[in-house]
Design an enzyme around this catalytic site. Structure first.
Site, short mmCIF file in Angstrom:
data_model
loop_
_atom_site.label_atom_id
_atom_site.label_comp_id
_atom_site.label_asym_id
_atom_site.label_seq_id
_atom_site.Cartn_x
_atom_site.Cartn_y
_atom_site.Cartn_z
CB CYS A 2 -0.91 0.00 1.24
SG CYS A 2 -1.90 1.50 1.41
CD GLU A 101 -1.35 -1.51 -4.52
OE1 GLU A 101 -0.41 -1.19 -5.27
OE2 GLU A 101 -1.19 -1.80 -3.32
#
Length: 225
Positions: A2, A101
């Protein structure tokens, strides 16, 4: 992993949802990068506190030139020498409304915003170090093998906790090695409650440049065709 996330709620709303005290103000940001100071939920006795922490784990003993990881792997967080003390005694929750992402080749990265329908609670660990102004708390977000829709974009994702699991994670009691491994295993299973509810939206590539965007712009998370 992340590497960037969003929190599109102000501090008062987040504190209300957590039934916590708010230590510092927070305004919505839709692209939060490492080293940013963000709110994190801690438990102190019977009191929950939403207090500022810096994203990037920096123990007091670590030298300035050393690594300051932004993520910790669930599989090793209870045993890794860098993280195990924090896992044993300084667990927290980082509120998010989504995270980012990318897919595609370098130079042609396609950004995706992965989110639920409201506030997400990411498991994290924290540590405190001495700085010139006093003390600073830093944190790393715990990640696990990605699944469901999130797994189609990246192989790792944050460990998200359901409201019913927050008390177990935030319990301020110090854990021994066996208890820490058991808690890691518990949240590894518990996070599946949230993972299957997440949605993936492709967003504008303008977000790829941290320096050129306004993190407070809500258009950053608008889906594109």
């Amino acid at each position: 992993m992340c590497g960037r996330f969003s929190l599109g709620m102000d501090g008062e709303e987040v504190a209300r949802l957590y039934h916590s005290d708010l230590i510092a103000s927070w305004q919505p940001q839709y692209s939060i990068a490492p080293s940013t100071i963000v709110p994190a939920l801690h438990q102190e006795g019977a009191r929950r506190i939403l207090a500022p922490v810096r994203w990037g784990f920096w123990p007091n003993w670590a030298k300035g030139s050393g690594p300051h990881p932004i993520n910790a792997r669930l599989e090793t967080v209870a045993t890794n020498g860098l993280f195990r003390a924090a896992m044993a005694s300084m667990r927290c929750v980082v509120p998010m409304t989504g995270y980012f992402e990318w897919t595609g080749e370098r130079g042609n990265k396609i950004p995706h915003h992965i989110h639920g329908s409201g506030l997400l609670s990411a498991a994290a660990i924290a540590t405190t170090r001495k700085i010139d102004a006093g003390f600073e708390t830093t944190m790393a977000i715990i990640t696990v093998t990605a699944r469901d829709s999130a797994g189609q974009v990246h192989d790792r994702m944050p460990v998200f906790l359901a409201n019913d699991d927050l008390g177990e994670w935030l319990n301020p009691a110090r854990l021994d090695a066996t208890q820490a491994r058991g808690l890691a295993a518990y949240i590894g299973k518990a996070h599946t409650k949230i993972a299957h509810e997440l949605t993936v939206d492709q967003v504008d590539r303008g977000i790829n440049s941290v320096r050129r965007i306004d993190p407070a712009d809500p258009h950053l998370i608008e889906p594109v065709a």
